[in-house]
Design a protein around this motif. Structure first.
Motif, PDB file in Angstrom:
ATOM      1  N   HIS A   1      41.162  31.162  44.367  1.00 40.77           N
ATOM      2  CA  HIS A   1      40.001  31.981  44.739  1.00 40.77           C
ATOM      3  C   HIS A   1      40.417  33.443  44.880  1.00 40.77           C
ATOM      4  O   HIS A   1      39.719  34.360  44.414  1.00 40.77           O
ATOM      5  CB  HIS A   1      39.400  31.457  46.042  1.00 40.77           C
ATOM      6  N   GLN A   2      41.583  33.677  45.503  1.00 40.57           N
ATOM      7  CA  GLN A   2      42.094  35.042  45.632  1.00 40.57           C
ATOM      8  C   GLN A   2      42.426  35.626  44.269  1.00 40.57           C
ATOM      9  O   GLN A   2      42.159  36.804  44.008  1.00 40.57           O
ATOM     10  CB  GLN A   2      43.329  35.051  46.528  1.00 40.57           C
ATOM     11  N   LEU A   3      42.992  34.809  43.376  1.00 38.07           N
ATOM     12  CA  LEU A   3      43.272  35.254  42.016  1.00 38.07           C
ATOM     13  C   LEU A   3      41.995  35.669  41.298  1.00 38.07           C
ATOM     14  O   LEU A   3      41.949  36.724  40.639  1.00 38.07           O
ATOM     15  CB  LEU A   3      43.973  34.130  41.245  1.00 38.07           C
ATOM     16  N   MET A   4      40.954  34.847  41.416  1.00 40.59           N
ATOM     17  CA  MET A   4      39.676  35.176  40.780  1.00 40.59           C
ATOM     18  C   MET A   4      39.111  36.479  41.348  1.00 40.59           C
ATOM     19  O   MET A   4      38.600  37.328  40.602  1.00 40.59           O
ATOM     20  CB  MET A   4      38.690  34.029  41.003  1.00 40.59           C
ATOM     21  N   ASN A   5      39.190  36.654  42.669  1.00 44.25           N
ATOM     22  CA  ASN A   5      38.685  37.882  43.284  1.00 44.25           C
ATOM     23  C   ASN A   5      39.393  39.116  42.712  1.00 44.25           C
ATOM     24  O   ASN A   5      38.751  40.129  42.418  1.00 44.25           O
ATOM     25  CB  ASN A   5      38.884  37.835  44.799  1.00 44.25           C
ATOM     26  N   ILE A   6      40.714  39.004  42.557  1.00 47.15           N
ATOM     27  CA  ILE A   6      41.487  40.137  42.045  1.00 47.15           C
ATOM     28  C   ILE A   6      41.084  40.458  40.614  1.00 47.15           C
ATOM     29  O   ILE A   6      40.847  41.624  40.256  1.00 47.15           O
ATOM     30  CB  ILE A   6      42.995  39.836  42.147  1.00 47.15           C
ATOM     31  N   LEU A   7      41.033  39.434  39.767  1.00 42.61           N
ATOM     32  CA  LEU A   7      40.722  39.667  38.358  1.00 42.61           C
ATOM     33  C   LEU A   7      39.295  40.166  38.160  1.00 42.61           C
ATOM     34  O   LEU A   7      39.052  41.079  37.353  1.00 42.61           O
ATOM     35  CB  LEU A   7      40.952  38.371  37.563  1.00 42.61           C
TER      36      LEU A   7
ATOM     37  N   ASP B   1      37.343  41.693  40.456  1.00 42.39           N
ATOM     38  CA  ASP B   1      37.238  43.021  41.057  1.00 42.39           C
ATOM     39  C   ASP B   1      37.875  44.072  40.158  1.00 42.39           C
ATOM     40  O   ASP B   1      37.349  45.175  39.979  1.00 42.39           O
ATOM     41  CB  ASP B   1      37.916  43.009  42.425  1.00 42.39           C
ATOM     42  N   ASN B   2      39.008  43.718  39.557  1.00 42.31           N
ATOM     43  CA  ASN B   2      39.679  44.645  38.643  1.00 42.31           C
ATOM     44  C   ASN B   2      38.826  44.920  37.409  1.00 42.31           C
ATOM     45  O   ASN B   2      38.727  46.056  36.937  1.00 42.31           O
ATOM     46  CB  ASN B   2      41.026  44.050  38.242  1.00 42.31           C
ATOM     47  N   ALA B   3      38.183  43.867  36.876  1.00 49.59           N
ATOM     48  CA  ALA B   3      37.331  44.040  35.692  1.00 49.59           C
ATOM     49  C   ALA B   3      36.112  44.897  36.015  1.00 49.59           C
ATOM     50  O   ALA B   3      35.703  45.752  35.206  1.00 49.59           O
ATOM     51  CB  ALA B   3      36.905  42.676  35.166  1.00 49.59           C
ATOM     52  N   MET B   4      35.523  44.701  37.190  1.00 51.12           N
ATOM     53  CA  MET B   4      34.324  45.458  37.558  1.00 51.12           C
ATOM     54  C   MET B   4      34.644  46.934  37.803  1.00 51.12           C
ATOM     55  O   MET B   4      33.837  47.818  37.499  1.00 51.12           O
ATOM     56  CB  MET B   4      33.675  44.836  38.788  1.00 51.12           C
ATOM     57  N   LYS B   5      35.835  47.215  38.345  1.00 53.73           N
ATOM     58  CA  LYS B   5      36.200  48.605  38.641  1.00 53.73           C
ATOM     59  C   LYS B   5      36.304  49.436  37.374  1.00 53.73           C
ATOM     60  O   LYS B   5      35.941  50.607  37.351  1.00 53.73           O
ATOM     61  CB  LYS B   5      37.532  48.642  39.389  1.00 53.73           C
ATOM     62  N   TYR B   6      36.821  48.836  36.310  1.00 54.06           N
ATOM     63  CA  TYR B   6      37.110  49.593  35.095  1.00 54.06           C
ATOM     64  C   TYR B   6      36.111  49.309  33.974  1.00 54.06           C
ATOM     65  O   TYR B   6      36.385  49.608  32.812  1.00 54.06           O
ATOM     66  CB  TYR B   6      38.527  49.290  34.627  1.00 54.06           C
ATOM     67  N   SER B   7      34.965  48.750  34.322  1.00 52.70           N
ATOM     68  CA  SER B   7      33.924  48.490  33.323  1.00 52.70           C
ATOM     69  C   SER B   7      32.776  49.483  33.533  1.00 52.70           C
ATOM     70  O   SER B   7      32.328  49.696  34.669  1.00 52.70           O
ATOM     71  CB  SER B   7      33.383  47.060  33.434  1.00 52.70           C
ATOM     72  N   PRO B   8      32.315  50.097  32.467  1.00 54.57           N
ATOM     73  CA  PRO B   8      31.200  51.049  32.608  1.00 54.57           C
ATOM     74  C   PRO B   8      29.866  50.331  32.849  1.00 54.57           C
ATOM     75  O   PRO B   8      29.746  49.126  32.653  1.00 54.57           O
ATOM     76  CB  PRO B   8      31.210  51.771  31.263  1.00 54.57           C
TER      77      PRO B   8
ATOM     78  N   ILE C   1      49.955  40.613  43.222  1.00 56.58           N
ATOM     79  CA  ILE C   1      49.615  39.398  43.968  1.00 56.58           C
ATOM     80  C   ILE C   1      49.122  38.313  43.011  1.00 56.58           C
ATOM     81  O   ILE C   1      49.450  37.126  43.168  1.00 56.58           O
ATOM     82  CB  ILE C   1      48.563  39.722  45.039  1.00 56.58           C
ATOM     83  N   ALA C   2      48.333  38.714  42.021  1.00 57.30           N
ATOM     84  CA  ALA C   2      47.852  37.738  41.039  1.00 57.30           C
ATOM     85  C   ALA C   2      49.026  37.100  40.293  1.00 57.30           C
ATOM     86  O   ALA C   2      49.056  35.881  40.077  1.00 57.30           O
ATOM     87  CB  ALA C   2      46.904  38.418  40.050  1.00 57.30           C
ATOM     88  N   HIS C   3      49.994  37.905  39.901  1.00 52.56           N
ATOM     89  CA  HIS C   3      51.179  37.384  39.212  1.00 52.56           C
ATOM     90  C   HIS C   3      51.925  36.396  40.096  1.00 52.56           C
ATOM     91  O   HIS C   3      52.402  35.355  39.626  1.00 52.56           O
ATOM     92  CB  HIS C   3      52.080  38.550  38.816  1.00 52.56           C
ATOM     93  N   TRP C   4      52.063  36.714  41.367  1.00 53.68           N
ATOM     94  CA  TRP C   4      52.743  35.812  42.304  1.00 53.68           C
ATOM     95  C   TRP C   4      51.996  34.480  42.438  1.00 53.68           C
ATOM     96  O   TRP C   4      52.612  33.413  42.457  1.00 53.68           O
ATOM     97  CB  TRP C   4      52.872  36.495  43.663  1.00 53.68           C
ATOM     98  N   ILE C   5      50.669  34.536  42.534  1.00 52.51           N
ATOM     99  CA  ILE C   5      49.878  33.304  42.662  1.00 52.51           C
ATOM    100  C   ILE C   5      50.061  32.426  41.427  1.00 52.51           C
ATOM    101  O   ILE C   5      50.227  31.202  41.530  1.00 52.51           O
ATOM    102  CB  ILE C   5      48.389  33.649  42.876  1.00 52.51           C
ATOM    103  N   VAL C   6      50.043  33.051  40.256  1.00 49.06           N
ATOM    104  CA  VAL C   6      50.223  32.287  39.010  1.00 49.06           C
ATOM    105  C   VAL C   6      51.627  31.693  38.953  1.00 49.06           C
ATOM    106  O   VAL C   6      51.817  30.543  38.548  1.00 49.06           O
ATOM    107  CB  VAL C   6      49.948  33.191  37.795  1.00 49.06           C
ATOM    108  N   ASP C   7      52.648  32.460  39.341  1.00 48.80           N
ATOM    109  CA  ASP C   7      54.014  31.932  39.389  1.00 48.80           C
ATOM    110  C   ASP C   7      54.111  30.743  40.329  1.00 48.80           C
ATOM    111  O   ASP C   7      54.813  29.769  40.053  1.00 48.80           O
ATOM    112  CB  ASP C   7      54.985  33.026  39.841  1.00 48.80           C
ATOM    113  N   LEU C   8      53.411  30.822  41.436  1.00 48.36           N
ATOM    114  CA  LEU C   8      53.446  29.743  42.412  1.00 48.36           C
ATOM    115  C   LEU C   8      52.874  28.454  41.833  1.00 48.36           C
ATOM    116  O   LEU C   8      53.281  27.354  42.224  1.00 48.36           O
ATOM    117  CB  LEU C   8      52.662  30.155  43.665  1.00 48.36           C
ATOM    118  N   HIS C   9      51.965  28.586  40.889  1.00 50.37           N
ATOM    119  CA  HIS C   9      51.373  27.424  40.224  1.00 50.37           C
ATOM    120  C   HIS C   9      52.125  27.040  38.943  1.00 50.37           C
ATOM    121  O   HIS C   9      51.656  26.215  38.172  1.00 50.37           O
ATOM    122  CB  HIS C   9      49.904  27.689  39.881  1.00 50.37           C
ATOM    123  N   HIS C  10      53.292  27.651  38.716  1.00 50.51           N
ATOM    124  CA  HIS C  10      54.081  27.381  37.507  1.00 50.51           C
ATOM    125  C   HIS C  10      53.299  27.730  36.240  1.00 50.51           C
ATOM    126  O   HIS C  10      53.402  27.043  35.217  1.00 50.51           O
ATOM    127  CB  HIS C  10      54.508  25.914  37.452  1.00 50.51           C
TER     128      HIS C  10
END
Length: 443
Positions: free
Chosen positions: A324-330, A332-339, A398-407
């Motif tokens: 859920h935190q990973l989804m929030n990051i991705l 939120d990141n997409a919305m910030k840089y989308s016109p 943080i997103a990279h760390w979460i993905v690493d944690l899930h292998h």
């Protein structure tokens, strides 16, 4: 880490490695030399024991073939080199009584003294300053069949000059070899100390950089908040409406400061491996729908569209809070840089034994040379724009760390015709060792 501390640590590692290698080489050399020395004398000692048994067994001693050949050989040069087994017979007074059997050898052996306390002992002696012998002293019983030996002392001697020469050569070779290995140990110690220091210096550099970046990121909102509060203190009679803008700025910076603090705590937990995880079987389609739904209204309020494409139902093992935190990051990141007027698309599908999550935007995109840095801590493609959007450069770490944690793996690629796609690939059933695998975040 200062250069002085760096050199001090390097010297400690170098000396510890060198001393360790030196001790190993010395111990190995001593063991090999002792074993070689014993092996060289083993056959000689065995021959002495056999000779003693023959002398004590009776009947009367019969001269060996070597004794006969030596006795028949002429005395060339006045003395013969005693390279053979020789026996000295002593009477009770310690006098040699088999002088006739010794012949020319007697001149070299006459100074040997009888030491009754050495009966049964194997010893090495030097005769005439140049001949080396291995000796075994025995007392012949009175009951011996050979009456000429009964009650006498027999000193059985075996020349060991060849063995001594071999041992000297071996010692010289060992010393040369030890010198070469010590030189190699110096080179290996230097290499190992540098190899050991490399991750330490890298970790220290990353830590120093992280602390400096964190201090810089924290200083900015704190400075703004402090300035706005000091400004408000200079105008105690103003109404709230008059200072609404300053209050709003201070509140915005405090929220940014709170988010930055939350992100820093998340990274600290990732580095210390203290995060408690809860992996469970999850219906991915329903989970994504619940996660994306709140963002659709936020995107609409910004004049953007957030779309979750239909997901074929499947289950995967994951930590729902972390994903859920990973989804929030991705998102939120997409919305910030989308016109405004652009569309953000989220999709998920099964690929073999893994499942893939894709968050695609129609924003400014990411240059190929910057893609390998975007998961580094505090890295921002455009610092000025990141400050306007409230970014601090920690979300993707943080997103990279979460993905690493899930292998799993996470990467970015171009979105046609414009924008970026963040592609996350996770296993449907991660390894059972997941709760203990807390891989640190890059940076």
């Amino acid at each position: 880490m200062s250069n002085k501390a760096n050199r001090s640590q390097w010297w400690r590692l170098f000396l510890s490695s060198f001393v360790g290698f030196a001790l190993i080489f010395i111990l190995l050399g001593v063991i090999v030399f002792v074993l070689f020395s014993r092996a060289m004398l083993t056959s000689t000692d065995q021959a002495l024991r056999v000779e003693r048994s023959a002398r004590l067994a009776g009947p009367p001693h019969r001269m060996t073939q070597r004794d006969t050949q030596q006795k028949q050989q002429p005395n060339k040069g006045g003395s013969a080199h005693p390279f053979m087994t020789t026996t000295l017979v002593f009477n009770s007074k310690g006098k040699i009584i088999n002088q006739a059997q010794l012949g020319s050898r007697y001149d070299s052996l006459k100074d040997i003294q009888l030491h009754r306390s050495e009966v049964g002992q194997l010893k090495s002696i030097v005769v005439g300053g140049k001949y080396n012998f291995r000796t075994l002293l025995t007392k012949v019983p009175q009951s011996n069949n050979d009456r000429s030996l009964a009650g006498r002392y027999l000193l059985i001697m075996e020349n060991i000059d060849p063995q001594k020469s071999a041992m000297r050569n071996f010692r010289r070779i060992m010393l040369i070899t030890m010198g070469i290995f010590w030189l190699l140990s110096i080179l290996i110690s230097v290499w190992l100390s540098r190899l050991t220091m490399r991750p330490i210096l890298k970790s220290w550099g990353r830590q120093t950089e992280f602390v400096g970046n964190a201090a810089h990121e924290l200083r900015t909102p704190l400075t703004i908040i402090q300035n706005k509060l000091e400004l408000l203190l200079t105008k105690p009679n103003d109404k709230i409406i008059d200072q609404a803008e300053n209050i709003a700025i201070a509140n915005s910076e405090s929220q940014r400061l709170q988010k930055l603090t939350h992100d820093l705590l998340a990274l600290a937990r990732s580095d210390s491996n203290t995060l408690q995880t809860n992996f469970e079987r999850t219906e991915v389609a329903d989970f994504l729908s619940r996660t994306v739904e709140p963002y659709t209204e936020i995107a609409a309020s910004q004049g953007k569209q957030l779309v979750l494409t239909p997901v074929t139902p499947f289950k995967a093992t994951l930590d729902q809070n972390l994903i859920h935190q990973l989804m929030n990051i991705l998102i939120d990141n997409a919305m910030k840089y989308s016109p405004q007027g652009s569309t953000i698309t989220i999709s998920a599908k099964v690929v073999g034994r893994k499942w893939q999550l894709v968050v695609a935007d129609q924003g400014i995109g990411i240059a190929p040379d910057q893609r390998r840095h975007i998961f580094d801590r505090f890295y921002r493609i455009d610092s000025s724009r990141s400050r306007q959007t409230g970014g601090n450069g920690l979300g993707l770490s943080i997103a990279h760390w979460i993905v690493d944690l899930h292998h799993g793996t996470i990467g970015v690629r171009d979105n046609q015709p414009q924008g970026s796609q963040f592609v996350t690939t996770l296993p449907l059933t991660p390894p059972t060792s997941l709760p203990t695998r807390h891989k640190p975040v890059k940076g």
